[in-house]
Design a protein around this motif. Structure first.
Motif, mmCIF file in Angstrom:
data_model
loop_
_atom_site.group_PDB
_atom_site.id
_atom_site.type_symbol
_atom_site.label_atom_id
_atom_site.label_comp_id
_atom_site.label_asym_id
_atom_site.label_seq_id
_atom_site.Cartn_x
_atom_site.Cartn_y
_atom_site.Cartn_z
ATOM 1 N N PRO A 32 56.681 109.101 62.090
ATOM 2 C CA PRO A 32 55.682 109.150 63.169
ATOM 3 C C PRO A 32 56.200 109.814 64.454
ATOM 4 O O PRO A 32 55.406 110.293 65.258
ATOM 5 N N THR A 36 53.178 114.337 64.020
ATOM 6 C CA THR A 36 52.132 113.794 64.889
ATOM 7 C C THR A 36 50.742 114.376 64.620
ATOM 8 O O THR A 36 49.814 114.073 65.361
ATOM 9 N N ALA A 43 48.229 112.634 61.511
ATOM 10 C CA ALA A 43 49.581 112.191 61.833
ATOM 11 C C ALA A 43 50.062 111.157 60.825
ATOM 12 O O ALA A 43 49.267 110.431 60.223
ATOM 13 N N THR A 45 51.506 107.637 60.460
ATOM 14 C CA THR A 45 51.510 106.456 61.323
ATOM 15 C C THR A 45 52.651 105.505 60.999
ATOM 16 O O THR A 45 53.166 104.835 61.889
ATOM 17 N N THR A 46 53.054 105.451 59.735
ATOM 18 C CA THR A 46 54.153 104.568 59.352
ATOM 19 C C THR A 46 54.597 104.904 57.932
ATOM 20 O O THR A 46 53.911 105.636 57.214
ATOM 21 N N HIS A 64 51.952 106.472 55.272
ATOM 22 C CA HIS A 64 50.602 106.138 55.735
ATOM 23 C C HIS A 64 50.190 107.125 56.820
ATOM 24 O O HIS A 64 50.952 107.370 57.763
ATOM 25 N N LEU A 65 48.974 107.662 56.688
ATOM 26 C CA LEU A 65 48.468 108.663 57.621
ATOM 27 C C LEU A 65 47.363 108.087 58.502
ATOM 28 O O LEU A 65 46.733 107.084 58.158
ATOM 29 N N ALA A 66 47.125 108.752 59.622
ATOM 30 C CA ALA A 66 46.162 108.271 60.625
ATOM 31 C C ALA A 66 44.734 108.188 60.096
ATOM 32 O O ALA A 66 43.930 107.426 60.627
ATOM 33 N N THR A 70 47.182 107.631 52.073
ATOM 34 C CA THR A 70 48.606 107.449 51.793
ATOM 35 C C THR A 70 49.066 108.495 50.789
ATOM 36 O O THR A 70 48.263 109.161 50.139
#
Length: 161
Positions: A32, A36, A43, A45-46, A64-66, A70
């Motif tokens: 992350p 971005t 982005a 995210t985690t 994991h994406l915004a 996934t």
């Protein structure tokens, strides 16, 4: 049988950091912090469910994406401090209809005593020749910009981190 259709893009940069220092910072970097997002590319995210050290082939994790999607990422090769490669599979976003997998490769070359030239290539294996035709403009525009932003953020990271 012909090889699967692919589409690739490459970005490069030079970092004012010695290669070993940069590579030591790169391997554990939090995605992350650098990925971005750009335009339609969300982005990171985690990451979760990491199975081993990130410099060990076979280690994997869920990205994991915004947008709520996934993908699964697995290290395929790591040659400290010169090369790192990984494969991304199990996309849950619309990419799953166009690509079977994505493969990332990073090369770190000395560019003087206190600088490193970085080259990052990403290759999507398309599901078909038709899917490649749809994927290619996205990879060569939005995905490449997403990579450029990520690479610039890596280069600009505070060395004290």
């Amino acid at each position: 049988m012909s090889p699967p259709p692919t589409v690739s893009t490459t970005v490069t940069a030079t970092a004012p950091v010695p290669r070993t220092t940069l590579f030591d910072r790169f391997i554990p970097i939090a995605l992350p912090d650098i990925l971005t997002g750009w335009g339609p590319i969300p982005a990171v995210t985690t990451t979760a469910d990491q199975t081993g050290p990130w410099d060990q082939p076979g280690s994997s994790r869920t990205v994991h994406l915004a947008d709520g999607s996934t993908a699964r990422e697995r290290v395929t090769e790591c040659r400290t401090p010169t090369y790192f490669a990984y494969v991304v599979t199990d996309f849950t976003n619309p990419v799953k209809h166009l690509a079977r997998e994505g493969r990332g490769q990073w090369w770190f070359d000395e560019a003087g005593p206190d600088a490193t030239h970085i080259r990052w290539t990403y290759t999507f294996e398309a599901r078909s020749r038709a899917a490649r035709l749809l994927l290619a403009p996205v990879v060569h525009t939005a995905w490449q910009r997403f990579m450029r932003v990520g690479l610039a953020r890596l280069v600009d990271q505070d060395p004290a981190r």
